[in-house]
Design a protein around this motif. Sequence first.
Motif, short mmCIF file in Angstrom:
data_model
loop_
_atom_site.label_atom_id
_atom_site.label_comp_id
_atom_site.label_asym_id
_atom_site.label_seq_id
_atom_site.Cartn_x
_atom_site.Cartn_y
_atom_site.Cartn_z
N PRO A 112 -1.21 11.33 -0.97
CA PRO A 112 -0.37 10.18 -1.34
C PRO A 112 -0.93 8.82 -1.00
CG PRO A 112 0.48 11.26 0.63
CD PRO A 112 -0.66 12.09 0.14
N GLY A 113 -1.87 8.72 -0.07
CA GLY A 113 -2.32 7.41 0.38
C GLY A 113 -1.23 6.72 1.17
N LEU A 114 -1.10 5.41 1.02
CA LEU A 114 -0.04 4.66 1.69
C LEU A 114 1.32 5.08 1.14
CD1 LEU A 114 0.75 2.06 3.50
CD2 LEU A 114 0.83 0.90 1.29
N VAL A 115 2.30 5.27 2.02
CA VAL A 115 3.65 5.63 1.59
C VAL A 115 4.60 4.46 1.81
CG1 VAL A 115 5.59 7.21 1.94
CG2 VAL A 115 3.25 8.07 2.07
N VAL A 116 5.35 4.11 0.77
CA VAL A 116 6.32 3.01 0.82
C VAL A 116 7.72 3.61 0.80
CG1 VAL A 116 7.13 0.91 -0.29
CG2 VAL A 116 4.70 1.52 -0.39
N CYS A 117 8.50 3.34 1.84
CA CYS A 117 9.86 3.86 1.95
C CYS A 117 10.87 2.80 1.55
CB CYS A 117 10.15 4.29 3.39
SG CYS A 117 9.09 5.62 3.98
N ASP A 118 11.93 3.23 0.92
CA ASP A 118 13.06 2.35 0.61
C ASP A 118 13.95 2.29 1.85
OD1 ASP A 118 15.02 0.84 -0.61
OD2 ASP A 118 15.98 2.57 -1.56
N GLY A 119 13.53 1.51 2.83
CA GLY A 119 14.25 1.46 4.10
C GLY A 119 13.43 0.72 5.14
N TYR A 120 13.53 1.19 6.39
CA TYR A 120 13.00 0.44 7.52
C TYR A 120 11.95 1.22 8.29
CZ TYR A 120 17.44 -1.77 6.44
OH TYR A 120 18.47 -2.35 5.78
N GLY A 121 11.12 0.46 9.00
CA GLY A 121 10.22 1.02 9.98
C GLY A 121 10.63 0.50 11.34
N LEU A 122 9.89 -0.51 11.84
CA LEU A 122 10.26 -1.11 13.12
C LEU A 122 11.51 -1.97 13.02
CD1 LEU A 122 6.81 -2.22 14.63
CD2 LEU A 122 8.07 -0.08 14.96
N ALA A 123 11.89 -2.41 11.83
CA ALA A 123 13.11 -3.20 11.66
C ALA A 123 14.32 -2.27 11.68
CB ALA A 123 13.05 -3.99 10.36
N HIS A 124 14.56 -1.73 12.85
CA HIS A 124 15.57 -0.69 13.07
C HIS A 124 16.09 -0.88 14.48
CE1 HIS A 124 16.80 3.42 14.30
NE2 HIS A 124 17.13 3.58 13.03
N PRO A 125 17.37 -0.64 14.73
CA PRO A 125 17.90 -0.90 16.08
C PRO A 125 17.15 -0.20 17.20
CG PRO A 125 19.69 -0.52 14.54
CD PRO A 125 18.42 -0.23 13.79
N ARG A 126 16.59 0.97 16.91
CA ARG A 126 15.83 1.72 17.91
C ARG A 126 14.32 1.65 17.63
NH1 ARG A 126 19.06 5.02 20.83
NH2 ARG A 126 17.50 6.65 21.13
N ARG A 127 13.93 0.74 16.72
CA ARG A 127 12.53 0.51 16.35
C ARG A 127 11.87 1.79 15.80
NH1 ARG A 127 15.03 -3.21 17.30
NH2 ARG A 127 14.49 -5.08 18.51
N PHE A 128 12.68 2.60 15.09
CA PHE A 128 12.14 3.86 14.58
C PHE A 128 12.92 4.30 13.35
CE2 PHE A 128 11.04 8.46 14.81
CZ PHE A 128 9.66 8.34 14.89
N GLY A 129 12.77 3.52 12.27
CA GLY A 129 13.41 3.87 11.02
C GLY A 129 12.64 4.93 10.25
N LEU A 130 13.10 5.19 9.03
CA LEU A 130 12.51 6.26 8.21
C LEU A 130 11.01 6.11 8.05
CD1 LEU A 130 12.72 8.67 6.22
CD2 LEU A 130 13.18 6.99 4.42
N ALA A 131 10.52 4.90 7.80
CA ALA A 131 9.08 4.72 7.56
C ALA A 131 8.27 5.10 8.80
CB ALA A 131 8.78 3.28 7.16
#
Length: 232
Positions: A112-131
């Motif tokens: 897949p190469g780079l994966v782009v998620c429709d959601g969050y990574g570090l921009a998450h209350p616990r700094r651990f979103g889907l990405a």
Amino acid sequence: MITETSRVGVPADWPATEERARAVQDALRARVVLDETGPEPGTGRVTGVDVAYDDERDVVAAAAVVLDASTLAVVAEATAVGRISFPYVPGLLAFREIPTVLAALGALSCPPGLVVCDGYGLAHPRRFGLASHLGVLTGLPTIGVAKNPFAFTHDEPDAPRGSTAPLLAGTEEVGRAVRTRTGVKPVFVSVGHRVSLGNACAHTLALTPSYRLPETTRRADALCRAALRDAR
């Protein structure tokens, strides 16, 4: 193009409670890699992932769509359909999506190469979103591009396309608001795993030549909705 489809169940060891899910987030968060730049925009492949739900029927469909990063042409696509694996709890949405997203990625006919998620990574209350969660589990470089800023604050970016403004948790920059269309509401970009924030923003702009949302997200969204209709 033939779309490969997988059917998946809830993994036997999947968290069943909020307490357990948060413990998993705490354990995996330490494995997020933040000191890599990631692939150059416009090179290799880039993959969008997205999910659609039918809560009444307890069904979730995930899609993974691989694009050539230089032309944005579709290279491969796959879907997965399964049971919803966790109740709806803000901040723990990855636990509803990860099993089917992993199955869709696993059904692809190419890396897949780079994966782009429709959601969050570090921009998450616990700094651990889907990405971030997906990146740690797969080892792939990942970013989150969200439609809304969740619980964080930001100034409006300047009107021209390409303008950005920090997405802030207090004084901590957890992502950026990125204007992908002049005068149109920004998207909210955050690092997932193995990609710098500047590079994540550059990828987002490379993936939005015509619309507010990345082509990866637009195509994965359409595909997972079609897979959900078929599953019904």
